[in-house]
Design a protein around this motif. Structure first.
Motif, PDB file in Angstrom:
ATOM      1  N   PRO A 217       0.828  -1.205   0.000  1.00  0.00           N
ATOM      2  CA  PRO A 217       0.000   0.000   0.000  1.00  0.00           C
ATOM      3  C   PRO A 217       0.861   1.253   0.000  1.00  0.00           C
ATOM      4  O   PRO A 217       1.843   1.344   0.738  1.00  0.00           O
ATOM      5  CB  PRO A 217      -0.803  -0.127   1.302  1.00  0.00           C
ATOM      6  N   PRO A 218       0.514   2.226  -0.814  1.00  0.00           N
ATOM      7  CA  PRO A 218       1.294   3.462  -0.846  1.00  0.00           C
ATOM      8  C   PRO A 218       1.067   4.288   0.415  1.00  0.00           C
ATOM      9  O   PRO A 218       0.103   4.089   1.158  1.00  0.00           O
ATOM     10  CB  PRO A 218       0.746   4.190  -2.081  1.00  0.00           C
ATOM     11  N   ARG A 219       1.976   5.208   0.661  1.00  0.00           N
ATOM     12  CA  ARG A 219       1.767   6.159   1.746  1.00  0.00           C
ATOM     13  C   ARG A 219       0.524   6.997   1.472  1.00  0.00           C
ATOM     14  O   ARG A 219       0.138   7.213   0.332  1.00  0.00           O
ATOM     15  CB  ARG A 219       2.979   7.099   1.870  1.00  0.00           C
ATOM     16  N   GLY A 220      -0.092   7.454   2.542  1.00  0.00           N
ATOM     17  CA  GLY A 220      -1.246   8.323   2.374  1.00  0.00           C
ATOM     18  C   GLY A 220      -2.540   7.646   2.782  1.00  0.00           C
ATOM     19  O   GLY A 220      -2.555   6.484   3.200  1.00  0.00           O
ATOM     20  N   PRO A 221      -3.650   8.352   2.646  1.00  0.00           N
ATOM     21  CA  PRO A 221      -4.943   7.838   3.093  1.00  0.00           C
ATOM     22  C   PRO A 221      -5.477   6.727   2.198  1.00  0.00           C
ATOM     23  O   PRO A 221      -5.059   6.569   1.055  1.00  0.00           O
ATOM     24  CB  PRO A 221      -5.848   9.072   3.042  1.00  0.00           C
ATOM     25  N   ALA A 222      -6.428   5.965   2.754  1.00  0.00           N
ATOM     26  CA  ALA A 222      -7.058   4.891   1.982  1.00  0.00           C
ATOM     27  C   ALA A 222      -8.018   5.441   0.943  1.00  0.00           C
ATOM     28  O   ALA A 222      -8.178   4.851  -0.135  1.00  0.00           O
ATOM     29  CB  ALA A 222      -7.791   3.938   2.924  1.00  0.00           C
ATOM     30  N   SER A 223      -8.692   6.547   1.244  1.00  0.00           N
ATOM     31  CA  SER A 223      -9.657   7.157   0.323  1.00  0.00           C
ATOM     32  C   SER A 223      -9.563   8.674   0.432  1.00  0.00           C
ATOM     33  O   SER A 223      -9.472   9.220   1.531  1.00  0.00           O
ATOM     34  CB  SER A 223     -11.088   6.718   0.657  1.00  0.00           C
ATOM     35  N   VAL A 224      -9.620   9.334  -0.719  1.00  0.00           N
ATOM     36  CA  VAL A 224      -9.540  10.791  -0.765  1.00  0.00           C
ATOM     37  C   VAL A 224     -10.779  11.337  -1.474  1.00  0.00           C
ATOM     38  O   VAL A 224     -11.147  10.863  -2.550  1.00  0.00           O
ATOM     39  CB  VAL A 224      -8.274  11.267  -1.501  1.00  0.00           C
ATOM     40  N   PHE A 225     -11.395  12.342  -0.855  1.00  0.00           N
ATOM     41  CA  PHE A 225     -12.534  13.038  -1.442  1.00  0.00           C
ATOM     42  C   PHE A 225     -12.198  14.521  -1.478  1.00  0.00           C
ATOM     43  O   PHE A 225     -11.603  15.056  -0.533  1.00  0.00           O
ATOM     44  CB  PHE A 225     -13.798  12.804  -0.612  1.00  0.00           C
ATOM     45  N   VAL A 226     -12.587  15.195  -2.549  1.00  0.00           N
ATOM     46  CA  VAL A 226     -12.263  16.608  -2.718  1.00  0.00           C
ATOM     47  C   VAL A 226     -13.548  17.400  -2.911  1.00  0.00           C
ATOM     48  O   VAL A 226     -14.441  16.998  -3.656  1.00  0.00           O
ATOM     49  CB  VAL A 226     -11.303  16.814  -3.910  1.00  0.00           C
ATOM     50  N   THR A 227     -13.629  18.530  -2.223  1.00  0.00           N
ATOM     51  CA  THR A 227     -14.795  19.401  -2.277  1.00  0.00           C
ATOM     52  C   THR A 227     -14.357  20.810  -1.918  1.00  0.00           C
ATOM     53  O   THR A 227     -13.299  21.006  -1.306  1.00  0.00           O
ATOM     54  CB  THR A 227     -15.889  18.916  -1.303  1.00  0.00           C
ATOM     55  N   ASP A 228     -15.163  21.785  -2.283  1.00  0.00           N
ATOM     56  CA  ASP A 228     -14.835  23.166  -1.927  1.00  0.00           C
ATOM     57  C   ASP A 228     -15.133  23.477  -0.467  1.00  0.00           C
ATOM     58  O   ASP A 228     -14.640  24.472   0.069  1.00  0.00           O
ATOM     59  CB  ASP A 228     -15.611  24.138  -2.826  1.00  0.00           C
ATOM     60  N   ASP A 229     -15.959  22.632   0.188  1.00  0.00           N
ATOM     61  CA  ASP A 229     -16.339  22.893   1.584  1.00  0.00           C
ATOM     62  C   ASP A 229     -16.278  21.584   2.379  1.00  0.00           C
ATOM     63  O   ASP A 229     -17.300  20.912   2.565  1.00  0.00           O
ATOM     64  CB  ASP A 229     -17.755  23.480   1.638  1.00  0.00           C
TER      65      ASP A 229
END
Length: 328
Positions: A217-229
């Motif tokens: 598994p790479p470094r970093g989070p398991a899941s990423v979500f992007v939003t303006d708020d």
């Protein structure tokens, strides 16, 4: 080095009815087409059974559908629970999938860790390691296209794959590392553990072969979500991410897995950092710092509605990615 983008589907959809579930599957195929056009390096599908929330039980069927809607993006089945299937029929299905996908499907094979799944298919739990060895051997022999002995009879499987699919052995134990070496396969532990890499590579050399592919598994989070708020996003949809995390955690006897989070509230989940919701600017900064070499999207997570799932996908691929590319 620019971050890579991947998308995963597991269809853990608690409380979803039949018609709504069909919409999620249709949406996944639209997403697959979109992320291929956007340059994702892989689409990942998983397998589990006997799950009240409808977790994907048939990854090869879904992989075939994704292959039909795409042309170039690699598809990874991780993990494929080989012991829950007839190995000869599985070898046939995987060969056909290799042919229809143009060789784009790879596999991480695993034992599984839930006795309920073995009970559902009347498979023995105590001999699962030996059974995986036998079933892997049968699949690899089947792909040669030549007659071979299987359970006291001579069998032959046709058609063969266009080229032998890339197969990793999964698992987080020294036994899994040695199994991968013994079969001449790659190794993909579900934990970041340098010792497992060393065990695998040494086992390969002890057998007189160079180590194969190793992926962790790479470094970093398991899941990423992007939003303006992000605050509003967590308020509206955090309970879905929490349900997803808690369902996974309930299956695990330990926390040695990169997706496991034992948070008991949305606040704890947000602080833990395995499920991350950020603005586009923060995502760009995390990627440029090298903190996130791989960004994993999970656009259906826990039954996420279309709007936030698509918003995150588009911001990542139409705002974040171009900003990274422009920096070289």
């Amino acid at each position: 080095m620019t971050s890579s983008f991947v998308t995963r589907f597991d269809f853990r959809l608690p409380g979803v009815g039949r018609a709504e579930r069909a919409e999620f599957y249709a949406r996944a195929l639209d997403i697959a087409s979109y992320v291929e056009e956007s340059g994702d390096i892989a689409i990942i599908v998983s397998e589990h059974h006997a799950s009240d929330d409808g977790y994907l039980p048939s990854p090869l069927v879904l992989a075939s559908a994704i292959a039909a809607r795409t042309r170039t993006v690699p598809i990874q089945v991780a993990a494929l629970l080989v012991n829950l299937h007839d190995p000869l029929r599985m070898a046939e299905d995987m060969a056909v999938l290799d042919l229809v996908s143009g060789g784009r499907v790879s596999y991480t094979v695993g034992l599984g860790y839930r006795e309920e799944e073995y009970a559902m298919f009347d498979r023995p739990w105590s001999s699962r390691g030996r059974d995986l060895d036998r079933n892997l051997r049968a699949i690899l022999d089947a792909w040669t296209g030549e007659p071979f002995s299987y359970e006291g009879r001579t069998v032959r499987v046709q058609p063969t794959p266009a080229s032998t699919p890339l197969v990793f052995v999964g698992g987080g134990s020294p036994a899994a590392a040695r199994r991968a070496a013994r079969f001449g396969l790659g190794f993909a532990p579900q934990v970041r553990d340098p010792e497992l890499k060393e065990i695998y590579q040494q086992a390969c050399r002890d057998l007189g072969r160079e180590p194969g592919w190793f992926y962790q598994p790479p470094r970093g989070p398991a899941s990423v979500f992007v939003t303006d708020d992000p605050d509003a996003w967590w308020d509206a949809y955090g309970h879905l991410l929490l349900a997803d995390a808690q369902a996974y955690a309930a299956w695990q006897t330990d926390s040695h897995h990169h997706v496991i989070d034992r948070s008991s509230s949305v606040g704890e989940l947000r602080a833990a950092g395995r499920h991350v919701v950020v603005t586009p600017d923060e995502a760009i900064a995390r990627c440029n710092s090298g903190e996130w070499p791989v960004i994993t999207s999970h656009p259906l997570c826990g039954g996420l509605p279309p709007e936030p799932g698509w918003e995150s996908l588009r911001l990542l691929r139409e705002v974040v990615r171009p900003a990274l590319a422009s920096l070289g």
